[in-house]
Design a protein around this motif. Structure first.
Motif, short mmCIF file in Angstrom:
data_model
loop_
_atom_site.label_atom_id
_atom_site.label_comp_id
_atom_site.label_asym_id
_atom_site.label_seq_id
_atom_site.Cartn_x
_atom_site.Cartn_y
_atom_site.Cartn_z
N ARG A 161 0.82 -1.21 0.00
CA ARG A 161 0.00 0.00 0.00
C ARG A 161 0.86 1.26 0.00
O ARG A 161 0.48 2.30 -0.52
CB ARG A 161 -0.88 -0.05 1.25
CG ARG A 161 -1.92 1.01 1.36
CD ARG A 161 -2.87 0.66 2.50
NE ARG A 161 -3.06 1.80 3.41
CZ ARG A 161 -3.92 2.77 3.19
NH1 ARG A 161 -4.65 2.75 2.11
NH2 ARG A 161 -4.05 3.77 4.04
N GLU A 162 2.07 1.16 0.60
CA GLU A 162 2.94 2.34 0.70
C GLU A 162 3.89 2.49 -0.48
O GLU A 162 4.60 3.48 -0.58
CB GLU A 162 3.80 2.26 1.98
CG GLU A 162 3.14 2.88 3.21
CD GLU A 162 2.14 1.93 3.83
OE1 GLU A 162 2.37 0.70 3.75
OE2 GLU A 162 1.11 2.40 4.36
N SER A 163 3.96 1.51 -1.38
CA SER A 163 4.95 1.58 -2.47
C SER A 163 4.73 2.81 -3.33
O SER A 163 3.61 3.09 -3.74
CB SER A 163 4.84 0.34 -3.36
OG SER A 163 5.06 -0.82 -2.63
N ASP A 164 5.83 3.49 -3.63
CA ASP A 164 5.76 4.63 -4.55
C ASP A 164 6.50 4.19 -5.81
O ASP A 164 7.71 4.32 -5.94
CB ASP A 164 6.43 5.84 -3.90
CG ASP A 164 6.21 7.11 -4.70
OD1 ASP A 164 5.68 7.01 -5.84
OD2 ASP A 164 6.55 8.19 -4.20
N HIS B 17 -1.43 6.82 -0.76
CA HIS B 17 -1.32 5.36 -0.73
C HIS B 17 -1.86 4.77 -2.02
O HIS B 17 -2.67 5.38 -2.70
CB HIS B 17 -2.10 4.79 0.45
CG HIS B 17 -1.54 5.19 1.77
ND1 HIS B 17 -2.02 6.27 2.47
CD2 HIS B 17 -0.55 4.66 2.51
CE1 HIS B 17 -1.33 6.38 3.59
NE2 HIS B 17 -0.43 5.42 3.64
N GLN C 187 8.39 12.16 -10.07
CA GLN C 187 9.13 11.08 -9.42
C GLN C 187 8.28 10.33 -8.41
O GLN C 187 8.78 9.44 -7.75
CB GLN C 187 10.38 11.62 -8.73
CG GLN C 187 11.55 11.85 -9.66
CD GLN C 187 11.36 13.09 -10.48
OE1 GLN C 187 10.91 14.12 -9.97
NE2 GLN C 187 11.66 13.03 -11.76
N SER C 188 7.02 10.71 -8.27
CA SER C 188 6.23 10.05 -7.26
C SER C 188 4.79 9.87 -7.73
O SER C 188 4.27 10.68 -8.48
CB SER C 188 6.25 10.86 -5.96
OG SER C 188 5.35 10.31 -5.05
N CYS C 189 4.18 8.76 -7.30
CA CYS C 189 2.77 8.53 -7.60
C CYS C 189 1.89 9.45 -6.76
O CYS C 189 0.77 9.73 -7.12
CB CYS C 189 2.36 7.12 -7.18
SG CYS C 189 3.09 5.79 -8.05
N PHE C 190 2.41 9.83 -5.61
CA PHE C 190 1.54 10.45 -4.61
C PHE C 190 1.61 11.97 -4.68
O PHE C 190 2.63 12.55 -5.02
CB PHE C 190 1.94 9.97 -3.21
CG PHE C 190 1.95 8.47 -3.10
CD1 PHE C 190 0.87 7.73 -3.56
CD2 PHE C 190 3.03 7.80 -2.57
CE1 PHE C 190 0.87 6.35 -3.47
CE2 PHE C 190 3.04 6.41 -2.48
CZ PHE C 190 1.96 5.69 -2.93
#
Lengths: 167, 449
Positions: free
Chosen positions: A36-39, A85, B259-262
Motif C-alpha cells: 500500500r505504501e509503495s511509490d 497510498h 518522481q512520485s505517484c503520490f
C-alpha cells in the motif's frame, strides 16, 4: 610496453564505464512485492509510467514486470483518495493456460482456499470465474476463464488484481 | 616517450572503436538539415526520388547503403516542410532486437503505451518511434529475424534556433510542482498566488477546480495565497451584489512530481465562518454557521504556505519598476501587446522569438513541468499558430490588471478576467495570456503566462 598495457587497461575500463549498465533485476517490478505504501515512480525511476487520469498510472512493458516469477502484459494502478497510498493494482496476464493454473496454485498455497467475491471489490464477466483471497492488508482477485481445467487453450487473458484494504 | 606515443595511438584506436558509427550513412547520426543535405549530395541522382506533393512539403526517397544501429536499411523516406526536416522513416531488413538494444543503450528504456511492440523515445532533437512490422509476439519473444520500422519526428522549429538553446538546459532532476484544488459553496472567488491571479470562478457550488501555480511561485520557500470571495451568481444565474450566508471557499495546495505517484496536500484551509449560529427559517429549526463575511460586497483572506525552496527567480523580478507609478502604463502595456498582435498577423517568427522566446526559455529552464522537450513543443505550438492564424484580436474595452506588488500587469477585458488578446479560429480560442513588466530602462517585457 608495460606502461602502454596499463594505458590500455585504464582506457578499456573508462570505455566500459561509459556504456550503460546492463539491466539489473531491481529494474523489474515484482508485482507481488508491491504494498500500500509503495511509490512505484520513485522505486523504478528508469521505467516510464503513463499517467492515466488524475490518480492512476499504467505500465505496459512486459520485459520489466513479473508476478511470482512470470512475465505479465500490463498493469494499471489507482491511488487512494488520500493521495498518499496505493488503492488498487490491476494486472493483465498473458494468454497462457499453464501460467494461470500455476498462479492459482501458488496463491492457494500462500493464502489458503480461494472464496467467491463477497466484497464486491472485483468485477468479472459472466464467462469468468472470480477467485478471491484475503490477507491482512489486501484482497486478491483472480479472474479466470470458466472451466479452466478442462479447456485446452484459453482465448481471453486472465486478470489479477490487488485491492489494498486500509489498516 | 615511445610508450607514450603507443598509448596515444591505442587511445585513438579505442576512441574510433567506441564511436564506430561515424559514417554519415548511419541514420542515427543525422541530426539536422545540413547533415541530410551533405548525404543527399553524395548519392547518385538515380537513387534520389522526389514525390510531387503540395507546396512547401517535399518527400524524398533515398536509396543507398544506410544502416541503423548496425542493421542494413535499403530505402529511407524523408519528409521536409518549409525546408526543415519533419520526418524520416525506414525499415531495417532484419535485426529488430539489435535495433531496440541500440536505441535503449543510447536513450534508456523506451516508453511503451500500447499492448503491441511499439516503443518511443523523446529526445531534445527528435521523437523516435520503434515498431516491428508483421509481428504478433511480444517484446519477450522478439528476436533478430523481425524487421523493425522506425519513424523519426524532428523538432526543429525556427531554423534550429530553439534546438540549440534547449541543448544547454541542464537535465531536469527531482523537482516539485504545485497545484491548487478549490471547492466553493454559494459564492464566486478569485485565488491569487503571490499576487498573481491564478484562478477566477464565479459560479457557485463547484468542486475540484484546479490550477497549476508553479509559474507564480517566488524564490525562496514562503509563498502567499489570497482568496477573494465574490458574491457570484445565484441559483437562477443572476449576479448577486452581496456575499451570501453560505459563502465558503476551501482551498487545497497539492505537491506533486514526476518522481512520485503520490501528491500530498501541503495546505488546506477554509474561509472562516462566524462564531455564532443563525437560524435560517423562522418556522422550523435549521441553524447554520454563516460565512463571517456574509452581507459584505467582497472579502479577502490571506494564507501563507511553504514550498520546497524555489531557486529560480523570474529575471523581471530583479529589475521591474513599479507599474503603478508610471502615468501612461496602460498605453505602454497596450503598445507591447500590439507588437505581439502585429508579429502574429505578419507571421513574423523572428519578432515572435524576440518577444516570447526568452520567456518560454526561462520557463523551460525553471520549471520541471516544462521539461526541455515540452518547452520546445510549446514553442513549436507558438510558431505553428503564427503560421495558420490571421485573426489576432485585441479587445476594445480593456482594463489594466496590476499585481499588488506593482511589478506586473496584464490587459483584461473590462468587467471580466479574460485576457484581452487572443487568437480565434473556428473551433477554439487561444488566449495570449502574458504579464508585462517594465524594466529600469523603461523597456516592456512579457514575463509570465
Amino acid at each position: 610496453m608495460k606502461r602502454s598495457l596499463l594505458y590500455c587497461l585504464l582506457l578499456s575500463t573508462l570505455w566500459a564505464c561509459n556504456r550503460p549498465a546492463s539491466k539489473k533485476p531491481s529494474d523489474i517490478i515484482q508485482i507481488n512485492a508491491i504494498t500500500r505504501e509503495s511509490d512505484l515512480l520513485a522505486d523504478y525511476p528508469t521505467l516510464h509510467f503513463i499517467r492515466n487520469g488524475i490518480s492512476g498510472y499504467e505500465y505496459n512493458d512486459e520485459r520489466y514486470m513479473q508476478l511470482m516469477g512470470m512475465p505479465v502484459a500490463g498493469m494499471s494502478i489507482a491511488i487512494d483518495e488520500d493521495k498518499l497510498h496505493l488503492k488498487r493494482i490491476s494486472v493483465e496476464l498473458f494468454k497462457n493456460k499453464q501460467d494461470a493454473v500455476n498462479l492459482k496454485e501458488k496463491l492457494t498455497a500462500l493464502y489458503g482456499k480461494p472464496g467467491a467475491d463477497s466484497t464486491g471489490e472485483f468485477y468479472a464477466s459472466g464467462e469468468n470465474d472470480l477467485l478471491v483471497w484475503k490477507n491482512q492488508q489486501q484482497l486478491i482477485g483472480l479472474s479466470l476463464p470458466k472451466n479452466m481445467n478442462t479447456v485446452a487453450e484459453i482465448t481471453e487473458a486472465p486478470t489479477f488484481q490487488i485491492f489494498f484494504t486500509q489498516p | 616517450m615511445n610508450k607514450l606515443y603507443i598509448g596515444i595511438v591505442l587511445l585513438y584506436a579505442l576512441l574510433m572503436a567506441s564511436c564506430g558509427h561515424s559514417s554519415l550513412t548511419a541514420i542515427e547520426n543525422i541530426h539536422h538539415r545540413q547533415q541530410l543535405d551533405s548525404l543527399v549530395a553524395t548519392l547518385p541522382k538515380k537513387q534520389v526520388r522526389v514525390d510531387s506533393v503540395p507546396v512547401h512539403i517535399l518527400v524524398m526517397h533515398l536509396e543507398g547503403d544506410f544502416t541503423y544501429y548496425g542493421q542494413p536499411v535499403k530505402e529511407v523516406q524523408v519528409e521536409m516542410k518549409e525546408e526543415v526536416i519533419v520526418r524520416i522513416s525506414f525499415h531495417t531488413e532484419k535485426g529488430a532486437l539489435e535495433v531496440l538494444n541500440g536505441l535503449e543503450s543510447a536513450f534508456g528504456t523506451g516508453l511503451k503505451e500500447s499492448s503491441g511492440p511499439d516503443l518511443s523515445w523523446k529526445t531534445v532533437e527528435k521523437n523516435i518511434i520503434f515498431n516491428v512490422s508483421d509481428y504478433k509476439g511480444n517484446l519477450l519473444t522478439l528476436g533478430n529475424k523481425e524487421k523493425s520500422y522506425i519513424t523519426l519526428y524532428f523538432n526543429q522549429p525556427v531554423n534550429n534556433k530553439v534546438t540549440s538553446a534547449y541543448a544547454t538546459v541542464p537535465g531536469t532532476s527531482a523537482g516539485d510542482n504545485y497545484r491548487l484544488e478549490v471547492d466553493n459553496s454559494e459564492c464566486g472567488y478569485r485565488v491569487y498566488v503571490n499576487g498573481f491571479l491564478a484562478l477566477t470562478h464565479l459560479s457557485a457550488n463547484t468542486l475540484g477546480v484546479t490550477a497549476d501555480i508553479n509559474a507564480y511561485l517566488q524564490k525562496g520557500s514562503k509563498q502567499t495565497l489570497t482568496v477573494e470571495l465574490l458574491p457570484g451568481v445565484d441559483f437562477d444565474g443572476h449576479p448577486r451584489t452581496r456575499l451570501h450566508q453560505e459563502s465558503v471557499v476551501t482551498v487545497a495546495v497539492h505537491k506533486w512530481s514526476d518522481q512520485s505517484c503520490f501528491s500530498p496536500v501541503i495546505l488546506q484551509f477554509q474561509t472562516p465562518n462566524a462564531d455564532t449560529m443563525i437560524q435560517l427559517e423562522p418556522h422550523y429549526y435549521k441553524a447554520i454557521r454563516a460565512s463571517r463575511f456574509a452581507g459584505q460586497p467582497s472579502a479577502t483572506v490571506n494564507q501563507t504556505f511553504t514550498t520546497t525552496v524555489q531557486a529560480f527567480e523570474l529575471p523581471a523580478y530583479a529589475t521591474a519598476t513599479d507599474i503603478r507609478k508610471i502615468p501612461d502604463a496602460k498605453e505602454r502595456v497596450l503598445a507591447h501587446y500590439r507588437k505581439l498582435q502585429t508579429a502574429y498577423q505578419n507571421k513574423d517568427t523572428q519578432q515572435l522569438a524576440s518577444l516570447l522566446f526568452p520567456l518560454e526559455q526561462n520557463k523551460a529552464m525553471a520549471w520541471h513541468l516544462y521539461k526541455p522537450t515540452d518547452g520546445q513543443a510549446q514553442w513549436k505550438n507558438i510558431t505553428d499558430l503564427a503560421h495558420i492564424t490571421d485573426t489576432v484580436t485585441l479587445a476594445e474595452n480593456t482594463s489594466l490588471y496590476i499585481t499588488p506588488d506593482g511589478r506586473f500587469a496584464k490587459l483584461i477585458v473590462d468587467g471580466r478576467d479574460d485576457p484581452a488578446c487572443y487568437i480565434e479560429d473556428a473551433n477554439k480560442v487561444y488566449p495570449l495570456d502574458y504579464y508585462v513588466s517594465i524594466d529600469k530602462n523603461n523597456e516592456p517585457h512579457f514575463v509570465v503566462e
